[in-house]
Design an enzyme around this catalytic site. Sequence first.
Site, PDB file in Angstrom:
ATOM      1  N   LYS A   1       0.822  -1.218   0.000  1.00 58.75           N
ATOM      2  CA  LYS A   1       0.000   0.000   0.000  1.00 58.75           C
ATOM      3  C   LYS A   1       0.849   1.259   0.000  1.00 58.75           C
ATOM      4  CE  LYS A   1      -2.254  -0.652   3.759  1.00 58.75           C
ATOM      5  NZ  LYS A   1      -1.627  -1.879   4.212  1.00 58.75           N
TER       6      LYS A   1
ATOM      7  N   ARG B   1     -10.873   2.610   8.632  1.00 58.94           N
ATOM      8  CA  ARG B   1     -10.517   1.273   9.120  1.00 58.94           C
ATOM      9  C   ARG B   1     -11.739   0.479   9.556  1.00 58.94           C
ATOM     10  NH1 ARG B   1      -5.034   0.315   9.915  1.00 58.94           N
ATOM     11  NH2 ARG B   1      -3.765   2.184  10.068  1.00 58.94           N
TER      12      ARG B   1
ATOM     13  N   ARG C   1      11.071  -4.021  12.860  1.00 60.39           N
ATOM     14  CA  ARG C   1       9.964  -3.724  13.761  1.00 60.39           C
ATOM     15  C   ARG C   1       9.784  -4.889  14.719  1.00 60.39           C
ATOM     16  NH1 ARG C   1       4.834  -1.460  10.433  1.00 60.39           N
ATOM     17  NH2 ARG C   1       3.851  -2.521  12.174  1.00 60.39           N
TER      18      ARG C   1
ATOM     19  N   ARG D   1      -1.673  -9.279  13.194  1.00 56.76           N
ATOM     20  CA  ARG D   1      -1.969  -8.110  12.369  1.00 56.76           C
ATOM     21  C   ARG D   1      -2.892  -8.476  11.208  1.00 56.76           C
ATOM     22  NH1 ARG D   1       3.952  -6.346  11.290  1.00 56.76           N
ATOM     23  NH2 ARG D   1       3.076  -4.949   9.730  1.00 56.76           N
TER      24      ARG D   1
END
Length: 189
Positions: free
Chosen positions: A17, A92, A135, A146
């Site tokens: 994205k 979202r 991360r 996620r």
Amino acid sequence: MSEQHNLILMGPPGSGKGTQAKRLVEQFGIPQISTGDILREAVASGSEIGKRAKAIMDRGDLVPDEVVIEIVRQRLARPDCKKGFVLDGFPRTQAQARSLDEILREQGREPARVVALVVADDELRRRILARGEGRADDNETAIAKRLDVYRRDTEPVLAHYAASVRRIDGIGTMDEITDRVIRALGARA
């Protein structure tokens, strides 16, 4: 240019994205609007809504929809969004999608067009683990969580926009994917 490019780019973590959003920004000369960025900007501005967001974030709480929605409303009203925008991280939820639809109507804008990047879970995991950002949540357990959160919270947004969603194969070179996105939008490359 009369046509607005009011775009929502969606896809699970690792779908590309961010890369595609940057390319759409260059293609159409419109801003990429990230909710994280505009929340930080609102806080830094010291505006009334920014002060509300700061107090909530300082408590360690999630900023509620009504605050995020108002910040998005204000951001979309700026002159640089006249030709459109690429939304990143918003909406979202279905409630946020309904609010975005209302904001666009209030501002006399064309409805948002939704592009969803489609990538198989195995490829998403491979990409996230390979991108090497270091991360803390780039591990198998966190990636699975996620992806679950994306499916639970964000995929219903795709159902909200149902007929207007353009699903794009997110596998291939960056240029191939960009070409698919632009063709799906019916725009000239």
